[in-house]
Every structure is written in C-alpha cells, then in structure tokens.
Design a protein around this motif. Structure first.
Motif, mmCIF file in Angstrom:
data_model
loop_
_atom_site.group_PDB
_atom_site.id
_atom_site.type_symbol
_atom_site.label_atom_id
_atom_site.label_comp_id
_atom_site.label_asym_id
_atom_site.label_seq_id
_atom_site.Cartn_x
_atom_site.Cartn_y
_atom_site.Cartn_z
ATOM 1 N N TRP A 206 0.840 -1.190 0.000
ATOM 2 C CA TRP A 206 0.000 0.000 0.000
ATOM 3 C C TRP A 206 0.883 1.251 0.000
ATOM 4 O O TRP A 206 1.926 1.283 0.662
ATOM 5 N N LEU A 207 0.462 2.265 -0.743
ATOM 6 C CA LEU A 207 1.252 3.483 -0.883
ATOM 7 C C LEU A 207 0.689 4.607 -0.018
ATOM 8 O O LEU A 207 -0.524 4.844 -0.005
ATOM 9 N N GLY A 208 1.592 5.294 0.688
ATOM 10 C CA GLY A 208 1.207 6.478 1.442
ATOM 11 C C GLY A 208 0.514 6.156 2.748
ATOM 12 O O GLY A 208 0.018 5.039 2.963
ATOM 13 N N PRO A 209 0.425 7.144 3.634
ATOM 14 C CA PRO A 209 -0.189 6.921 4.946
ATOM 15 C C PRO A 209 -1.678 6.633 4.896
ATOM 16 O O PRO A 209 -2.234 6.029 5.810
ATOM 17 N N ASP A 210 -2.332 7.045 3.791
ATOM 18 C CA ASP A 210 -3.769 6.789 3.685
ATOM 19 C C ASP A 210 -4.075 5.508 2.906
ATOM 20 O O ASP A 210 -5.222 5.068 2.848
ATOM 21 N N GLY A 211 -3.038 4.905 2.294
ATOM 22 C CA GLY A 211 -3.269 3.682 1.534
ATOM 23 C C GLY A 211 -4.263 3.861 0.410
ATOM 24 O O GLY A 211 -5.083 2.988 0.135
ATOM 25 N N ALA A 212 -4.173 5.003 -0.285
ATOM 26 C CA ALA A 212 -5.129 5.284 -1.347
ATOM 27 C C ALA A 212 -4.928 4.390 -2.569
ATOM 28 O O ALA A 212 -5.840 4.225 -3.376
ATOM 29 N N ALA A 213 -3.727 3.820 -2.693
ATOM 30 C CA ALA A 213 -3.450 2.978 -3.858
ATOM 31 C C ALA A 213 -2.560 1.820 -3.440
ATOM 32 O O ALA A 213 -1.861 1.867 -2.418
ATOM 33 N N LEU A 214 -2.610 0.786 -4.244
ATOM 34 C CA LEU A 214 -1.790 -0.400 -4.036
ATOM 35 C C LEU A 214 -0.781 -0.469 -5.173
ATOM 36 O O LEU A 214 -1.126 -0.253 -6.339
ATOM 37 N N LEU A 215 0.473 -0.768 -4.841
ATOM 38 C CA LEU A 215 1.487 -0.996 -5.863
ATOM 39 C C LEU A 215 1.741 -2.494 -5.950
ATOM 40 O O LEU A 215 1.907 -3.163 -4.919
#
Length: 609
Positions: A206-215
């Motif tokens: 998961w990307l970023g502290p909010d987990g807005a996207a998955l890599l």
C-alpha cells in the motif's frame, strides 16, 4: 561419511559458505542467514560488522524482526519436510531458547508479515489443502482469519487504516497465473482481477499513509512484468514503470515514498531506487559485480529484499558467478551499498567459470537462452570436449548468472557446462513460460535435443554429453534419457519426477492443487500425463543413471526415485540410488552435499572421460 573429490580446488568450491539477507532494523542491524554451520541458520550482524549466531537448529530456518521489539520470529521445519512452524526468539536477554508461537507439525504455518504486536501467517491446517491467511495478536494469542476463501494463498498486505487488505492466490485453472483479492473490514475476499487472463501478481504494498493505492508487480495485459498501481475505490489500474524488453520487479518502502526496482535481463539484474509516486529515478545502485557487467550484476532476489520499518535501509541477498551469497545493506537516502557479510568468494587458487550467453535455435524456430561455463584452470583439460547440461527446476524457474556450486565444480573438473532456460522458464516473457503448459510438455523436452545438436558448434563431442537436474530438472534428465536415448551418455536426477501420473497421485495434497494447473489434471489429462512420463519409456533408457533423493521430500515423493531406479536396474542399465534420511526436496545440509557431490563428479568423470 562425507567424501572428498580428490581435487583441492573443487573441495574448496564445495565448502564455500553462503549468506542470505532476511531483515534489517532501523539501527542498521541485519538479520541474516549463514550455512557455515552446515545448514542455513540465523545470525545477527551489528552495524560495526560484528556477527552473533542466533540459532543452532537441526534444519535450515529463516526469520524476521518483530517490529518495535528486540525479538525475531523464526520459521523452521523438521528435516526438510517443509511443514513450517513459527517461534519467537527474544534478543534482549541471555537466553536463546525458542518460544512456540504457532506449532502443529501436521500442517504448514508460513510467515507472511510482521507488525508491532502482531504476525500474519499462511496455514493449511483447515483441510490440508487450502491456505488461509491468519493474523495473530502476540499479547493475547487471539487470531483472526483474514482470508479464508481457500486456494493457495502466497502473499498479503494490510492497508495503513487496518480496514483493507489484499491477498494474492495462485489460480487453480491457469498455469503461471495469480488472482488478487480485496478484503474490507474482515468481509469475504472479493476477486478484483480477471480470472481468465494469464497474469502474475506479486509483491503488493500500500502506498502512502492513507493507503489510497496499491502498488503491485504484474504482467496483466503485457508480455513482461512491470510496476502498476491499483486504486481500490475505483478499481482502476495504471502503470508506474514498465519495460518492453524485460521484467521489472518492485518493493516499496514501508512509508510509501521509495521503490526498489530490479530489471531482469537474461539472468542478470540492475537495481535502482525510484520515487514511488512518480517513478522518477533517485539512485542507480552499484552492486559488487557491476565493474564486470557494465552496470548489470547477477543479483537474484531470493529471499526478497527487506526494508527496515523506518524505510531507512533495505537489505539484499547477492550472488554472482564468483560469490555463493553475500549480504548487502543499502542506505536508501544516500543510495550507497555496503557489503555486511561475504562468502569470501573465489580466489586465485579456486578460480570460477564465468557465464557466456548464447541463443540456441530449435527446429520450430524458437531460440533457447543458455549460458556456457568453462573453467580458466580445468583440473583435466581432456574433459573440455565433454558437456554437462544443467537444467533448472520449476518448471517455471530461471537459470541466472549467479553462483551454482555444481556448475562451478563441473567446470573446475574440466567439463563444458551448458545451463539452458528451456521453454517454460521465467524471465523471457509470458509467451516463453507458457510454451510447455499441460499437453505441450514434450516440446520442452525437445529443447534438449536442439541443445545437443548445437554442442559441436562450441567444440563439444556430442557423444560425451550428460544431463543433470533437480526437481523438474530431474524430470527433464529422465525424459531426455527416455525419449532421446541415442543422445545422452549419462544422467543425474536429483529429487526428480519419474511419472507425472504417480507424482500427482502421491505428492502433498496442497501441491497437487497447484501443479495440476501446469502439468494437467489426473481427471482430464491422464493420457498426456502418461505419454510425457519418463517411466512410460523407461525400457528405452540405456545411459547410466545416478538418482539422489531426500526421504522427507513433501513435493516429489521418494517413490518417484525408487520406481525409476528399480526399473532401470531391472533392465540391466547401471543405476545408483542415493537416499538421505534427513533431507527433503533437495540437499540443504552441507554434510550431505559433501557426500553426494563428489560422487556425482566421479560418476560423470567416469562416463564422460
């Protein structure tokens, strides 16, 4: 009793230790594995280079730091049976006793993830076949099933909000295909990829502290894997990094800012650090072998690179033709690479053979990638006109330009060593690794004949060529001897499949569920499984055969070795069966390798002289 090869150079090669990297903490301490004691055991390497042994188990083990504590979660099995158990090893006291965490020797409990106060593991304890993903609270012992929909689940990633998670499971219908599931608030896993599209998915983060996207690394809609973003809210996919000529694999940092990327080009690699949001290059990493490879090195991510929890460091396992296994620590901010543990590698009195890449034409118009190894100081130059073809396992493995102790030993003895990536291998696009699926199995075996026909072009006498392989490579050895009996002078089969039918009937139930997608099912494809089985044509085998197997092998049962050895011997063909009671799928213990490998060298030297 361990034997010697009689050659000090080869003996030194066989005894070189190997290191691997398992984890790193924010202080720069590295959790590594070393086989110097005879099997892979855990060692902690301090920032100043001091090494402290942590385990002395009877079988190989692995581990991860427990975030926020001076403790390690240890994964271990019993004599290679692959039924992983999990224990806790505390590092803040004098005791080095393992505390059981998840133990039931009847089933597999494989570590998937660690977090403060919690571990996540995969287990087949529900029915022995399907794998569930389970989160365990270490303070209370309470467990939550994160994924219980069945299948062979391999990977898991929990979003920062703790509400969403993704799991990746192997498709049971399509070979080399994965399925990605989204789980919200502990609900039923929902498939968010096309089950009918052949594609791989792995290394989700998961990307970023909010987990807005998955890599995720994937080859959906592409020939080669790249780095893609998936947005759960819209289920939209977009590409971050791709390459039209080679596979890219990525491992994001825990804070979602950086991305370690490996480009795989014909068995060698280039590593770099990128911005995880834009894909912009931060640092091209200089690995130890770069001076010889113009920026490319033989690094291969086994086990996967690991980031420290604070995203400051990442540790890598490194191996090239001259180094069995080193541990590297990368300072992500500086982009610098430090060797923190080294196998010592080759020296003037034990020089190594370096790979030369070739492409071998086949009658149906394909090109087989392969590497040729010749020693700069062969023990017996008269053996240079002989060849040993070393076929990797899998079948979806890839031979890379790393260190293979037997390749080096064969070359040091004087043989020309040919290491192919026959059709079905990874690393050359999804078309190439699909060319041996199910009823195409014998097309892969035909590649051995094409390699044999090519041998005179590199100065090899085709009447002095032998086959060596382990696991699926062992199947290829037996298939070559059975289907091409006029071509091969000898064969060495290590934990190989002699019958695709009996293999599927007798392998562990959880393995059968996955392997049928590659070989075909017993219900629908039995005729082709019989046709492609070496045991079906065992009466044609005329070349001397050496068979090695571990009694505890859960993947390829010992019966596969016993039945082919018995049949070949009954036909009056020289055949030796060597069984190790404390091994599983391969030879993990140095004492057994030091016993078996000199025997293999003597066997091939005798029949290829």
């Amino acid at each position: 009793m361990a034997m010697g090869s009689g050659n000090p150079v080869i003996d030194k090669l066989l005894r070189l230790p190997a290191w691997v990297a398992f984890d790193v903490d924010g202080e720069g301490r590295v959790l590594a594995g070393s086989d110097e004691s005879g099997s892979m055991q855990l060692v902690e390497i301090a920032p100043d280079g001091g090494a402290t042994p942590l385990t002395a188990l009877p079988s190989r083990c692995s581990g991860r730091y427990l975030a926020g504590e001076r403790a390690v979660v240890v994964q271990h099995d019993d004599s290679g049976n692959e039924r992983a158990q999990l224990s806790l090893l505390r590092l803040d006291g004098e005791s080095r006793e393992l505390e059981p965490l998840v133990h039931d020797p009847r089933f597999i409990h494989g570590l998937v993830d660690v977090a403060p106060g919690r571990i996540v593991y995969r287990t087949n304890r529900r029915n022995g076949v399907d794998f569930d993903i389970v989160a365990r609270d270490l303070a209370t012992g309470a467990e939550t099933v994160v994924h219980g929909a069945g299948g062979t689940v391999e990977e898991f990633a929990l979003a920062p909000d703790g509400r969403r998670a993704v799991t990746i499971a192997a498709s049971h219908r399509l070979a080399m295909t994965d399925e990605l599931y989204l789980v919200v608030d502990g609900g039923e896993p929902r498939l968010v990829t096309d089950p009918d599209e052949p594609a791989q998915y792995h290394s989700p983060a998961w990307l970023g502290p909010d987990g807005a996207a998955l890599l995720v690394t994937t080859c959906r809609g592409r020939e080669f894997t790249g780095l893609a973003r998936f947005k759960p809210d819209t289920e939209a996919w977009s590409w971050l990094l791709t390459d039209d000529t080679r596979d890219l694999v990525g491992w994001p940092s825990p804070d979602g800012r950086l991305l370690l990327v490996m480009a795989n080009d014909d068995g060698q690699a280039r590593l770099s650090l990128h911005d995880a949001a834009s894909g912009a290059l931060h640092h091209a990493l200089v690995l130890p072998g770069d001076a010889h490879q113009d920026g490319w090195a033989a690094f291969h991510p086994q086990p996967k690179p690991a980031w420290s929890a604070d995203s400051r460091y990442v540790v890598l396992s490194y191996a090239d033709a001259a180094h069995p296994g080193d541990v590297l620590r990368v300072d992500a901010a500086e982009g610098t690479v430090t060797v923190v543990a080294s196998s010592g590698g080759a020296s003037a009195d034990a020089p190594v053979a370096r790979p030369v890449a070739h492409r071998v034409p086949t009658p149906d118009g394909e090109q087989i990638p392969c590497f040729v190894y010749r020693s700069p100081a062969p023990a017996d130059p008269a053996l240079a006109a002989s060849a040993v073809l070393v076929v990797h396992g899998g079948p979806e493995g890839q031979a890379v330009r790393g260190f293979n102790v037997l390749v080096q030993a064969f070359a040091a003895a004087g043989h020309t060593v040919v290491v192919p990536n026959v059709r079905g291998s990874r690393g050359y696009g999804k078309r190439w690794y699909s060319l041996d699926d199910k009823r195409l199995r014998l097309d892969s075996v035909a590649d051995l004949a094409a390699l044999h026909a090519w041998l005179p072009s590199i100065g090899v006498d085709p009447e002095r060529a032998a086959l060596y392989g382990g696991s699926y490579g062992g199947y290829m050895v037996l298939a070559g001897l059975a289907f091409q009996p006029d071509l091969w002078a000898a064969g060495v089969d290590v934990v190989g499949l002699s019958s695709l039918v009996t293999f599927l009937e007798n392998t562990s139930a959880y393995r059968r569920a996955v392997r049928e997608r590659e070989y075909g099912t017993l219900e629908h494809d039995r005729d082709s499984l019989v046709e492609a089985s070496p045991l079906t044509r065992v009466d044609a085998i005329r070349a001397p055969l050496f068979v090695i197997h571990g009694r505890n092998d859960p993947r390829v049962p010992l019966s596969e070795a016993e039945q082919v050895a018995a049949a070949v011997s009954a036909n009056g063909v020289p055949c030796e069966l060597l069984v190790y009671p404390d091994e599983g799928h391969g030879l993990a213990k140095r004492k057994n390798r030091l016993d078996a490998y000199p025997r293999v060298l003597a066997f091939l030297g005798k029949h290829l002289a």
